[in-house]
Design an enzyme around this catalytic site. Structure first.
Site, PDB file in Angstrom:
ATOM      1  N   LEU A   1       1.941   5.561  -0.398  1.00 23.97           N
ATOM      2  CA  LEU A   1       1.405   5.532   0.952  1.00 23.97           C
ATOM      3  C   LEU A   1       0.047   6.219   0.952  1.00 23.97           C
ATOM      4  CD1 LEU A   1       4.568   6.631   3.016  1.00 23.97           C
ATOM      5  CD2 LEU A   1       3.736   4.290   2.642  1.00 23.97           C
ATOM      6  N   ASP A   2      -0.868   5.711   1.779  1.00 28.42           N
ATOM      7  CA  ASP A   2      -2.145   6.392   1.958  1.00 28.42           C
ATOM      8  C   ASP A   2      -1.905   7.823   2.430  1.00 28.42           C
ATOM      9  OD1 ASP A   2      -3.450   4.063   1.317  1.00 28.42           O
ATOM     10  OD2 ASP A   2      -3.924   3.516   3.388  1.00 28.42           O
ATOM     11  N   LYS A   3      -2.872   8.675   2.170  1.00 27.60           N
ATOM     12  CA  LYS A   3      -2.761  10.083   2.560  1.00 27.60           C
ATOM     13  C   LYS A   3      -2.381  10.241   4.026  1.00 27.60           C
ATOM     14  CE  LYS A   3      -5.614  14.259   3.011  1.00 27.60           C
ATOM     15  NZ  LYS A   3      -6.959  14.850   2.783  1.00 27.60           N
ATOM     16  N   ASP A   4      -2.995   9.460   4.907  1.00 28.83           N
ATOM     17  CA  ASP A   4      -2.775   9.635   6.339  1.00 28.83           C
ATOM     18  C   ASP A   4      -1.693   8.722   6.909  1.00 28.83           C
ATOM     19  OD1 ASP A   4      -4.568  11.721   6.686  1.00 28.83           O
ATOM     20  OD2 ASP A   4      -6.273  10.362   6.879  1.00 28.83           O
ATOM     21  N   THR A   5      -0.962   8.018   6.056  1.00 31.98           N
ATOM     22  CA  THR A   5       0.192   7.234   6.489  1.00 31.98           C
ATOM     23  C   THR A   5       1.448   8.064   6.259  1.00 31.98           C
ATOM     24  OG1 THR A   5      -0.878   5.132   5.954  1.00 31.98           O
ATOM     25  CG2 THR A   5       1.518   5.119   6.133  1.00 31.98           C
TER      26      THR A   5
END
Length: 300
Positions: free
Chosen positions: A136-140
């Site tokens: 997952l992306d850092k901000d997801t």
């Protein structure tokens, strides 16, 4: 370091060469069998060391001792709280918070989920390295599957290739939809003017996203999404492409006045557990920042 072992009893339709039992019926790859042979693993039939050329019969007990795993030298364990939603000896499913990268990068070498998992393994006596099934992306935020050993990672990766692991995401997006559900089928490729940004382009790879409206509030929409493909930033690019960028996603034109990160959450996952031999369903509750925007989620 202790190795991972697994034992099976040969069924009637599985009798034959040990090689075929392991490759065809238990899905152990050719490279994994080579690792077992050359890097400290072992094959036993009824407690006796064997080679892949041995014939196995119905009722025989086959034990595979996989080679010990070494933790990646570039990742130091970092203690941190983990929101563990499911765990057994093969699999760990964690609810990742927004703001935490999955793995270290050259820009952030400390404080990744991978390092937190390695610290947890040290505490629990799990002798393995970090095997992310998805990222997952850092901000997801949301569900992240982690295999506890290489064989489990191989089996789950095979499932991913045939789209047998089904994930549902929740996203808060700008605006209201004219249709309650739909599909975005638009190829995605790199934006040559950016190191990180993707875009819809005829030169891109085929990308398909299905969406369904869950809730509307104050001119914004909470949508559930399922992906047929897994391109980088796919949801963010596709939602922006149809005029509904994610809230907080300034990279793709989303407003940043209501949430401090892209409003994207990995919500549900369903898959067949190859060791438990059953269908699994796991979900991660809507995080607090998305609850503040859309309220508590009831099961859909």
């Amino acid at each position: 370091m202790t190795a991972f072992n697994i034992t099976w009893t040969v069924k009637e339709d599985e009798a034959g060469l040990l090689r075929e039992f392991l490759r065809v019926h238990k899905k152990i790859s050719k490279s994994a069998l080579a690792d077992i042979k050359f890097t400290g693993g072992e094959l036993l039939v009824n407690g006796e060391p064997s080679t892949v050329r041995k014939h196995v019969r119905t009722g025989d007990e086959v034990e595979v001792r996989f080679p010990p795993e070494e933790v990646s030298s570039h990742m130091d364990p970092v203690p941190m709280p983990l929101d563990i939603l499911y765990e057994d000896e093969h699999l760990l499913i964690v609810n990742k918070p927004a703001g935490l990268p999955t793995i270290p990068s050259r820009y952030q070498t400390k404080g990744s989920l991978a390092q937190g998992v390695l610290s947890y393994y040290e505490q629990e006596g799990v002798h393995s390295t970090f095997h992310a099934v998805n990222r997952l992306d850092k901000d997801t935020s949301g569900l992240l599957m982690i295999a506890k050993h290489r064989f489990a990672h191989s089996l789950f990766s095979q499932q991913q290739k045939v789209k047998a692991i089904n994930r549902t995401y929740l996203a808060g997006v700008k605006g209201l939809f004219k249709r309650l559900s739909g599909t975005v089928d638009a190829p995605i490729g790199r934006n040559e003017d950016s190191l990180v940004e993707r875009m819809v382009t005829e030169q891109g790879q085929k990308s398909v996203t299905h969406y369904s409206v869950v809730k509307e509030i104050e001119g914004n929409t909470l949508v559930s999404l399922q992906l047929e493909t897994g391109r980088t930033h796919q949801i963010r690019v596709h939602m922006s492409h149809i005029g509904h960028p994610l809230l907080g996603d300034d990279l793709y034109g989303g407003p940043v006045d209501q949430i401090a990160r892209q409003a994207l959450h990995s919500w549900k996952v369903s898959f067949f557990h190859p060791f438990e031999e059953k269908l699994m369903n796991v979900d991660a509750p809507l995080p607090q920042d998305l609850q503040q925007l859309f309220g508590n989620m009831r099961e859909q």
